[in-house]
Design an enzyme around this catalytic site. Structure first.
Site, PDB file in Angstrom:
ATOM      1  N   GLU A 506       0.497  -1.550   0.103  1.00  0.00           N
ATOM      2  CA  GLU A 506       0.169   0.112  -0.273  1.00  0.00           C
ATOM      3  C   GLU A 506       0.820   1.337  -0.130  1.00  0.00           C
ATOM      4  O   GLU A 506       0.573   2.794  -0.159  1.00  0.00           O
ATOM      5  CB  GLU A 506      -1.126  -0.061   0.934  1.00  0.00           C
ATOM      6  CG  GLU A 506      -2.090  -1.139   1.857  1.00  0.00           C
ATOM      7  CD  GLU A 506      -2.926  -0.965   2.450  1.00  0.00           C
ATOM      8  OE1 GLU A 506      -2.057  -0.374   3.305  1.00  0.00           O
ATOM      9  OE2 GLU A 506      -3.709  -1.538   2.681  1.00  0.00           O
ATOM     10  N   GLN A 628       4.902  -3.680   2.788  1.00  0.00           N
ATOM     11  CA  GLN A 628       4.057  -5.156   3.326  1.00  0.00           C
ATOM     12  C   GLN A 628       5.046  -6.555   2.215  1.00  0.00           C
ATOM     13  O   GLN A 628       5.227  -6.036   0.692  1.00  0.00           O
ATOM     14  CB  GLN A 628       2.783  -6.089   3.727  1.00  0.00           C
ATOM     15  CG  GLN A 628       2.294  -5.561   2.666  1.00  0.00           C
ATOM     16  CD  GLN A 628       0.608  -5.608   3.197  1.00  0.00           C
ATOM     17  OE1 GLN A 628       0.740  -4.189   3.589  1.00  0.00           O
ATOM     18  NE2 GLN A 628       0.023  -6.374   2.922  1.00  0.00           N
TER      19      GLN A 628
END
Length: 820
Positions: A506, A628
């Site tokens: 993100e 991530q």
């Protein structure tokens, strides 16, 4: 006066007990999330019953699927948000000696406090010794359960023992409808009042309260009774009604003597207008309460239900570090099992990312089911089937969302709630800069891949071809249509390109000069799109054309469309870095390198680097920095063999030997700002760096227990990450795959993990596994299901009901045999 010994303090340390002593105001709300009890229908945070929402404590109850939408004005802009609703608080029970003050947090001196979550039995225990302002000492013992057997029922037993005083005691018990959503600091400026003025009433020892959500018009009703017991028998007490503007209850008064315990049992029933097989929720609560037995019977039934649950979710292991990891794993299984149970299956709900434990993410459904379903598939596949239908029923909104993006087919939203429309907000708050930041995560169209992957994995485990024909095929077809409709063909390279998307990372919602506009050819998105299209074609072959001709006609699937899916599945573009590794997206190699050492030295934890850089008027879009795992999600979802097959289909060479280098490259550029990241990295490192994998797994096991995200656990546990840790034991370290109509095992246990012992359900068989460094043992319970193929280290075996398979593994020095 010396205090009596706390009975909870005498309980031995156990992998089944999560224990807290003394109070810690800074940690209280986190503990309440971790001590939550539930049954898949509703859940209640582990707040003490005498507390109200006061900035330290946050008692709250959530019912699966109960949402409400409110409009808020923030900085001159009106926004709408749909949230899971904090419903009527059924917990409140408190006491006072005659003429004294009510026992409340801060009102009495707490000389000792101990809380224990007994995960094996699904019960929350509490013991406290308190001194009131008049210096009277009292012992409080409590047992709380939310019945896993009678899923509309909760109960709280409170035993009060005066230690150095006698006289009359008053016990007040109420249902409190004066609650609101106030669990997440980020949402402080948003509207919070989700419940209407309640309807209240009483009859005899029963009292009730019903509210409606102000927009979605869901009626939530509770009924309660509070009874006194002495020496395990009902006893008489004077009872007076208690009523406030939004509360109702009663006050019991009775005589007490020093060292003589008195027990007050509160039993509560909960129904909503969404429930099936009822006429009206308030009537249902009263009828259910009238049929509900006493606390001992409720507790015995509840314990038996949890005994059966733990047999189904059985997974044990032996490591080098005693009970720490086993307790954490049991906690993760416990929260998964009580968030999603057989009671969930009939509710038309999805998988809430933060469980039913808090209001983080407003209770929305993301892609976290991708990490949850592998556990359910192999334990309670009927529950996976029901949860997949949550997506199927919301196909109309997914089709509408696809049309809004200029595409065809179906696009499932990044955040989903009651009806399946896109619930992702346009902004989120940065507490560092005190500014609102643009939230473009709705461009994470790869939630479609998660839905497709979940359908196919469920089918591979169960062989449920009826589900595939009735529901799964339609979902797969509409998802395929979406990806093909947004694929742009470039005649120069002969490839198809997917533009304007986001991957799992993100931190990148666009390019430095085009923030928020998405990225081109994210590798995870493109490769999984190719995988999805191939699976749709396989589903068409599996179902055949003769018996399901009406299905394909109804869906309008033509030979030309099948050819187009096949063509796109073979010609999607995949970006590569100059050194030959898979690139995260087109243009990733041109981004700047971050001064990692400098930022860690200045800020310590840089998990949320996006917030740090925005506060510095900078952006993560400029850097090779990920929140991530992104590219590495490919290695998480697909074996090296599967990934190689997809890339070969696309016309690319893939050397599995490049996986460790790819992992190292992205690991050094990842902040692990999501709890899912450690899970994925532990998985993908399991064969190339076993020690590193085990350490990351330990970090993931501790994430919520230690609140390593810095305050997020109080807003709800991270259900996907919890399930992911279970799956590392279950599938990763065992090399367990379910594909091509076989169950495959290729164990690779870390040195610190001595053995695994667990049970799984596969294609009608219950199988017991014992896996060590030396051997694999599989036993099938007797049954009539057709024999199954089990492939261990490439060797194929057929296993029928009652059969036993032993496969010796290559011996490693220093490991002794454990199983015979």
């Amino acid at each position: 006066m010396t205090l009596p010994v706390c009975s909870l303090c005498e309980m031995p340390d156990s992998q089944w007990l999560l224990s807290y002593t003394e109070a810690d105001p800074t940690d209280e709300s986190t503990r309440e999330a971790l001590l939550t009890l539930g049954n898949g229908y509703f859940a209640t945070r582990g707040a003490v019953p005498e507390a109200s929402a006061d900035g330290v404590h946050y008692p709250a109850t959530y019912i699966a699927g109960v949402y409400n939408r409110l409009a808020s004005e923030v900085h001159g802009h009106v926004r709408e948000d749909e949230s899971i609703v904090n419903v009527t608080n059924w917990l409140p029970v408190t006491f006072r000696p005659e003429g004294g003050s009510w026992f409340t947090p801060g009102g009495y001196e707490v000389e000792h406090r101990h809380e224990v979550l007994d995960m094996q039995h699904g019960i929350l225990l509490r013991e406290s010794f308190v001194r009131d302002p008049e210096q009277r000492r009292t012992r409080i013992q409590q047992e709380r359960l939310i019945s896993m057997n009678r899923f509309h029922v909760a109960a709280l037993r409170t035993t009060i023992t005066p230690l150095d005083w006698e006289g009359t005691i008053h016990v007040r018990s109420v249902l409190d409808g004066g609650v609101r959503n106030d669990n997440v600091a980020e949402f402080a400026e948003l509207a919070k009042e989700h419940l209407s003025e309640p309807a209240k009433g009483r009859h005899g020892d029963t009292y009730w309260l019903a509210c409606e959500t102000v927009q979605s018009d869901v009626c939530v009703a509770q009924a309660a009774r509070t009874l006194l017991h002495r020496d395990h028998r009902p006893a008489l007490a004077a009872s007076l009604p208690v009523e406030g503007p939004r509360s109702v209850g009663n006050e019991l008064s009775f005589a007490v003597s020093p060292s003589v315990p008195a027990t007050v049992d509160k039993t509560v029933t909960v129904f909503t207008s969404r429930d099936r097989a009822i006429s009206e929720p308030l009537d249902a609560t009263r009828d259910e309460l009238a049929d509900t037995p006493g606390f001992e019977t409720l507790r015995d039934e509840h314990f038996l239900a949890w005994e059966h649950l733990w047999k189904r979710f059985h997974l044990s292991f032996q490591g080098d570090d005693g009970t720490v990891e086993r307790r954490a794993l049991n906690l993760h299984v416990f929260h998964l099992a009580q968030t999603l149970s057989k009671h969930t299956a009939d509710l038309d709900v999805g998988v809430p990312a933060r469980g039913l434990h808090g209001e983080g993410y407003r209770g929305h459904i993301f892609w976290d089911e991708l990490f949850v379903f592998p556990i359910l598939n192999l334990r309670v596949p009927e529950l996976t089937r029901a949860l997949l239908l949550y997506r199927y029923r919301r196909l109309p909104h997914a089709r509408r969302l696809a049309r809004e993006t200029g595409a065809t087919g179906a696009l499932f939203p990044w955040q989903s709630g009651s009806d399946g429309q896109e619930e992702t907000p346009r902004q989120f708050y940065n507490p560092r800069s005190k500014r609102w930041m643009a939230d473009n995560s709705r461009r994470q169209y790869h939630v479609d891949h998660a839905v497709a992957y979940n359908i196919w994995l469920y089918y591979q485990v169960t062989g449920d071809i009826d589900f595939l024909a009735a529901y799964g095929a339609e979902l797969l077809v509409e998802i395929a249509r979406f990806w093909v409709s947004i694929a742009e063909h470039d005649p120069e390279d002969g490839r198809y390109h997917l533009r304007g998307v986001m991957g799992p990372d993100e931190f990148h919602d666009g390019y430095p000069d085009r923030p928020g506009e998405g990225l081109d050819d994210n590798a995870y998105v493109n490769i999984m799109a190719a995988w999805t299209l191939a699976r749709v074609l396989e589903a068409h072959e599996v179902l055949g054309g003769h018996h399901t001709e009406d299905l394909w006609q109804r869906l309008g699937v033509t030979p030309g469309e099948l050819e187009q899916w096949d063509r796109v599945s073979r010609r999607l573009h995949v970006p590569f870095l100059p050194g030959g590794l898979i690139g995260q997206f087109e243009g990733y190699a041109e981004l700047e390198e971050l001064d990692w050492d400098g930022y860690r030295a200045r800020y310590g934890n840089i998990g949320r680097l996006d917030l740090i850089l925005e506060a510095e008027d900078d952006t993560t879009n400029r850097y090779k920095a990920s929140k991530q795992a992104d590219v590495l999600m490919l290695f998480y979802l697909l074996s090296a063999e599967e990934l190689g097959a997809v890339l070969e289909r696309l016309g690319y060479d893939f050397d599995p030997a490049s996986i460790p280098e790819t992992v190292d490259y992205y690991r050094s550029r990842t902040t692990h700002g999501s709890t899912l990241s450690s899970v994925v990295y532990s998985w993908v490192m399991s064969r190339g760096n076993r020690e590193g994998s085990w350490e990351l797994l330990r970090e993931a096991l501790a994430a919520d227990l230690s609140d390593t995200q810095g305050g997020t656990t109080r807003e709800g546990i991270h259900l996907g990450a919890m399930a992911g840790t279970i799956d590392i034991f279950q599938r990763c370290y065992t090399g367990l795959e379910t594909r091509a109509d076989a169950l495959r095992l290729h164990p690779c246990l870390p040195d610190d993990l001595k053995w695994l012992d667990f049970d799984l359900r596969y294609r009608g068989h219950w199988l017991h596994f014992q896996i060590s460094h030396e051997q694999v043992l599989v036993r099938a319970r007797p049954g009539a299901a057709a024999p199954i193929a089990v492939v261990v280290e490439g060797q194929r075996h057929m296993l029928g009901g009652g059969d036993r398979l032993v496969h010796r593994l290559a011996q490693k020095p220093g490991h002794s045999s454990f199983f015979s």
